[in-house]
Design a protein around this motif. Structure first.
Motif, PDB file in Angstrom:
ATOM      1  N   SER A   1       0.849  -1.198   0.000  1.00 44.36           N
ATOM      2  CA  SER A   1       0.000   0.000   0.000  1.00 44.36           C
ATOM      3  C   SER A   1       0.885   1.249   0.000  1.00 44.36           C
ATOM      4  CB  SER A   1      -0.878   0.006   1.256  1.00 44.36           C
ATOM      5  OG  SER A   1      -0.061   0.087   2.420  1.00 44.36           O
ATOM      6  N   VAL A   2       0.298   2.378  -0.394  1.00 42.39           N
ATOM      7  CA  VAL A   2       0.987   3.674  -0.236  1.00 42.39           C
ATOM      8  C   VAL A   2       0.021   4.639   0.437  1.00 42.39           C
ATOM      9  CG1 VAL A   2       2.633   3.591  -2.169  1.00 42.39           C
ATOM     10  CG2 VAL A   2       0.285   4.371  -2.582  1.00 42.39           C
ATOM     11  N   LEU A   3       0.581   5.585   1.162  1.00 37.04           N
ATOM     12  CA  LEU A   3      -0.245   6.630   1.767  1.00 37.04           C
ATOM     13  C   LEU A   3      -0.514   7.673   0.688  1.00 37.04           C
ATOM     14  CD1 LEU A   3      -1.545   8.127   4.161  1.00 37.04           C
ATOM     15  CD2 LEU A   3       0.707   9.108   4.641  1.00 37.04           C
ATOM     16  N   PHE A   4      -1.792   7.841   0.325  1.00 34.52           N
ATOM     17  CA  PHE A   4      -2.179   8.751  -0.768  1.00 34.52           C
ATOM     18  C   PHE A   4      -2.584  10.087  -0.147  1.00 34.52           C
ATOM     19  CE2 PHE A   4      -5.515   9.586  -4.265  1.00 34.52           C
ATOM     20  CZ  PHE A   4      -4.578  10.218  -5.078  1.00 34.52           C
ATOM     21  N   ASN A   5      -1.778  11.110  -0.372  1.00 31.31           N
ATOM     22  CA  ASN A   5      -1.990  12.380   0.324  1.00 31.31           C
ATOM     23  C   ASN A   5      -3.287  13.099  -0.067  1.00 31.31           C
ATOM     24  OD1 ASN A   5       0.275  12.481   2.051  1.00 31.31           O
ATOM     25  ND2 ASN A   5       1.594  12.954   0.306  1.00 31.31           N
ATOM     26  N   SER A   6      -3.819  12.822  -1.260  1.00 28.18           N
ATOM     27  CA  SER A   6      -5.048  13.519  -1.664  1.00 28.18           C
ATOM     28  C   SER A   6      -6.233  13.110  -0.803  1.00 28.18           C
ATOM     29  CB  SER A   6      -5.370  13.243  -3.133  1.00 28.18           C
ATOM     30  OG  SER A   6      -4.375  13.805  -3.941  1.00 28.18           O
ATOM     31  N   THR A   7      -6.187  11.879  -0.272  1.00 31.06           N
ATOM     32  CA  THR A   7      -7.294  11.414   0.581  1.00 31.06           C
ATOM     33  C   THR A   7      -6.834  11.186   2.021  1.00 31.06           C
ATOM     34  OG1 THR A   7      -6.760   9.124   0.059  1.00 31.06           O
ATOM     35  CG2 THR A   7      -8.431  10.186  -1.321  1.00 31.06           C
ATOM     36  N   GLY A   8      -5.526  11.087   2.216  1.00 32.56           N
ATOM     37  CA  GLY A   8      -4.996  10.780   3.554  1.00 32.56           C
ATOM     38  C   GLY A   8      -5.140   9.304   3.892  1.00 32.56           C
ATOM     39  N   GLU A   9      -5.492   8.476   2.881  1.00 34.06           N
ATOM     40  CA  GLU A   9      -5.723   7.055   3.162  1.00 34.06           C
ATOM     41  C   GLU A   9      -4.692   6.162   2.487  1.00 34.06           C
ATOM     42  OE1 GLU A   9      -9.754   6.326   2.026  1.00 34.06           O
ATOM     43  OE2 GLU A   9     -10.511   7.508   3.723  1.00 34.06           O
TER      44      GLU A   9
ATOM     45  N   ALA B   1     -12.495  12.348  -7.455  1.00 25.19           N
ATOM     46  CA  ALA B   1     -12.723  12.905  -6.110  1.00 25.19           C
ATOM     47  C   ALA B   1     -14.204  12.814  -5.768  1.00 25.19           C
ATOM     48  CB  ALA B   1     -12.227  14.343  -6.061  1.00 25.19           C
ATOM     49  N   LYS B   2     -15.043  13.158  -6.745  1.00 25.78           N
ATOM     50  CA  LYS B   2     -16.492  13.126  -6.487  1.00 25.78           C
ATOM     51  C   LYS B   2     -16.960  11.697  -6.252  1.00 25.78           C
ATOM     52  CE  LYS B   2     -17.757  17.514  -8.497  1.00 25.78           C
ATOM     53  NZ  LYS B   2     -18.095  18.253  -9.719  1.00 25.78           N
ATOM     54  N   LYS B   3     -16.386  10.754  -7.026  1.00 30.68           N
ATOM     55  CA  LYS B   3     -16.764   9.342  -6.819  1.00 30.68           C
ATOM     56  C   LYS B   3     -16.395   8.879  -5.422  1.00 30.68           C
ATOM     57  CE  LYS B   3     -16.873   7.350 -11.423  1.00 30.68           C
ATOM     58  NZ  LYS B   3     -15.952   6.990 -12.484  1.00 30.68           N
ATOM     59  N   LEU B   4     -15.329   9.465  -4.864  1.00 31.88           N
ATOM     60  CA  LEU B   4     -14.905   9.086  -3.504  1.00 31.88           C
ATOM     61  C   LEU B   4     -15.717   9.828  -2.441  1.00 31.88           C
ATOM     62  CD1 LEU B   4     -11.008   9.051  -3.949  1.00 31.88           C
ATOM     63  CD2 LEU B   4     -12.499   7.072  -3.601  1.00 31.88           C
ATOM     64  N   GLY B   5     -16.646  10.666  -2.907  1.00 30.69           N
ATOM     65  CA  GLY B   5     -17.521  11.370  -1.970  1.00 30.69           C
ATOM     66  C   GLY B   5     -16.927  12.661  -1.435  1.00 30.69           C
TER      67      GLY B   5
END
Ligand SMILES: Cc1cc2nc3c(=O)[nH]c(=O)nc-3n(C[C@H](O)[C@H](O)[C@H](O)COP(=O)(O)OP(=O)(O)OC[C@H]3O[C@@H](n4cnc5c(N)ncnc54)[C@H](O)[C@@H]3O)c2cc1C
Ligand SMILES: NC(=O)c1ccc[n+]([C@@H]2O[C@H](COP(=O)([O-])OP(=O)(O)OC[C@H]3O[C@@H](n4cnc5c(N)ncnc54)[C@H](O)[C@@H]3O)[C@@H](O)[C@H]2O)c1
Length: 444
Positions: free
Chosen positions: A284-292, A346-350
């Motif tokens: 996994s990687v930490l994705f900064n755009s979502t923080g997840e 981004a919208k798909k991720l809510g």
């Protein structure tokens, strides 16, 4: 002194091995890779197939001899079959068939990814090709010498599919590019950008078959055609490029994973089992755009995560900054780069997001040499105004511009902080009212 076992020696494994051996601390490094080569740059595959480069030699930057000269013991054509995480032992089969046990103090899993194979009838027919390994590229190049291979169906209009569609067209083949989505590159770009790529592909004669799901590959022994839920296409070769999945069978249920099976790692690349690290496409990687924690299969992430694990297994603490999944593509004359999330994703991720776009000439309008237009879009969080994505497209090589947005996302910079950013001006390079400043100034 520790004994470090590395499983997998492509981009992630090689970065870790280079880092560990670079410290010259006499750690014992034992490496297993089931393949016969190290460090194949898949990014050059389409260039080689399309004959934009004449030979594959430059597509490797390391090998067994080089890594052994640095002090590592390298076992090529040797697979690790299982890991006993309690006893700290790997079980491997060497090139000569011998089964061995190798103990470790620290283990680095760098087993990468596997191409996803859609479960459709005909997937095992001759001339259905995966495109991951150097050997896959060799197979494709050999098969293209056969003049009977006239039409190639490429399934998946992601990065690999689009790059290969161009390569086959350059080789004089008829190409049908199939994707379930309504545009190419839908994971990376919003529609106003991906349609630029679609027009580019179509203008070179590539047939686009979007919004279509492959149902069957037909033929008796060899590929003769492909059937989707909407159409049937005659073709002589099928390329499957519908994405990667992490290769994590060795975890054996002991290592925690994301939903797609990627090993879940902390900021030092360590898994939930102490002294076991995972890097590259298997992690996994930490994705900064979502923080997840996310899954983003890129050579860039593989190299960085290898560096991080290499430090930590040697007791030199290093943590990830997280990533933005920054990426780029150049097809014929069109260059596109993106980082973070598109507005659509981004919208798909809510997420509640806004975006701002601008299009202008790259250089001052009075410049009389090449001066193409550049299109830019910046996506930001509606509430915090923090930048979470950016996309750019042009026939001009503006790729360096995306790195600044990558840093902005990493450092949680707001769109407002970009409005007065000190950006140099020289007519040969750009404009005083340049498209980055103008896009930021036009943000709602
Ligand atoms: C055609 C193509 C183009 C690409 N273009 C780009 C690009 O332009 N930019 C970019 O950033 N990324 C690109 N990528 C993605 C990039 O290649 C991958 O993200 C990268 O290879 C990941 O490196 P890795 O070392 O983690 O995994 P991998 O490359 O998958 O390597 C894993 C290694 O582990 C070995 N292994 C696996 N299991 C075992 C086992 N049980 N025992 C022993 N050895 C094992 C394998 O033999 C392999 O050598 C491209 C990929 C392809 C296929
Ligand atoms: N230039 C680059 O940075 C570059 C180049 C090549 C590969 N890569 C990386 O390698 C990885 C693999 O690339 P990829 O192109 O295989 O994956 P990708 O995720 O870029 O694209 C996969 C595509 O397949 C489509 N798809 C999925 N299932 C399908 C189905 N059943 N039928 C038809 N289409 C389907 C998806 O809509 C998507 O467009 C990615 O992480 C990619 O970013 C990067």
């Amino acid at each position: 002194m520790s004994k470090i076992v590395v499983v997998g020696a492509n981009h992630a494994g090689t970065a870790a091995i280079n880092t560990i051996t670079g410290f010259n601390e006499n750690n014992e490094v034992v490496v297993f890779d089931q393949n016969s080569n190290i460090s194949f740059l898949g990014c050059g595959m389409a260039l080689w197939i399309g004959e934009q480069i004449s030979k594959p030699d430059g597509l490797f930057y390391s090998n067994k001899e080089k890594l052994e000269s640095q002090g590592a013991k390298i076992n090529m054509n040797s697979s690790v079959d299982s890991v006993d995480f309690d006893k700290k032992i790997v079980h491997a089969t060497l090139e000569n068939g011998q089964k061995i046990e190798e103990s470790y103090d620290k283990l680095i899993l760098a087993t990468g990814s596997l191409p996803i194979v859609p479960n459709v009838k005909g997937k095992d027919l001759e001339n259905v090709q995966m495109v991951k390994l150097f050997q896959n590229a060799e197979d494709v190049i050999e098969k293209l010498k056969n003049p009977e291979i006239k039409t190639v169906a490429v399934v998946g209009a992601g990065y690999i599919g689009v790059e290969l569609a161009e390569a086959f067209e350059r080789k004089g083949k008829k190409v049908v590019l199939i994707d379930t989505m309504s545009t190419a590159l839908s994971n990376y770009y919003d529609i106003e950008f991906s349609t630029m790529m679609d027009k580019n592909l179509e203008s070179h004669g590539i047939q686009l078959a979007y919004g279509e799901m492959v149902k069957e590959i037909i033929g008796t022994t060899k590929v003769e055609g492909i059937i989707t839920d909407k159409n049937q296409y005659k073709c002589d070769m099928v390329i499957l490029a519908v994405g990667f999945r992490p290769n994590t069978a060795l975890g054996g249920g002991k290592l925690k994973t994301l939903a797609n099976g990627a090993y879940l790692v902390d900021e030092t690349q360590q898994t939930n089992v102490k002294d076991v690290y995972a890097i590259g496409d298997c992690a996994s990687v930490l994705f900064n755009s979502t923080g997840e924690n996310s899954y983003i299969a890129l050579a860039t992430n593989a190299v960085r995560s290898g560096l991080i694990a290499g430090h930590n297994v040697c007791g030199k603490h290093m943590e990830t900054n997280g990533v933005q999944g920054s990426n780029g593509i150049a097809i014929y004359d069109l260059k596109m780069v993106s980082t973070g999330l598109s507005e659509e994703r981004a919208k798909k991720l809510g997420l509640e997001v806004e975006s701002t776009s601008f299009e202008d000439l790259q250089k001052a309008a009075f410049i009389e040499t090449e001066n193409p237009k550049v299109k830019i879009k910046i996506v930001y969080d509606k509430n915090t105004r923090v930048v979470i994505g950016a996309q750019m497209a042009s026939t001009y090589d503006m790729s360096m511009g995306i790195h600044m947005f990558s840093l902005a996302i990493q450092e949680k910079v707001t769109i407002d902080r970009l409005k007065l950013l000190d950006i140099l001006f020289l007519p040969h390079f750009n404009q005083p009212y340049n498209y980055i400043t103008m896009a930021a100034l036009s943000a709602k």
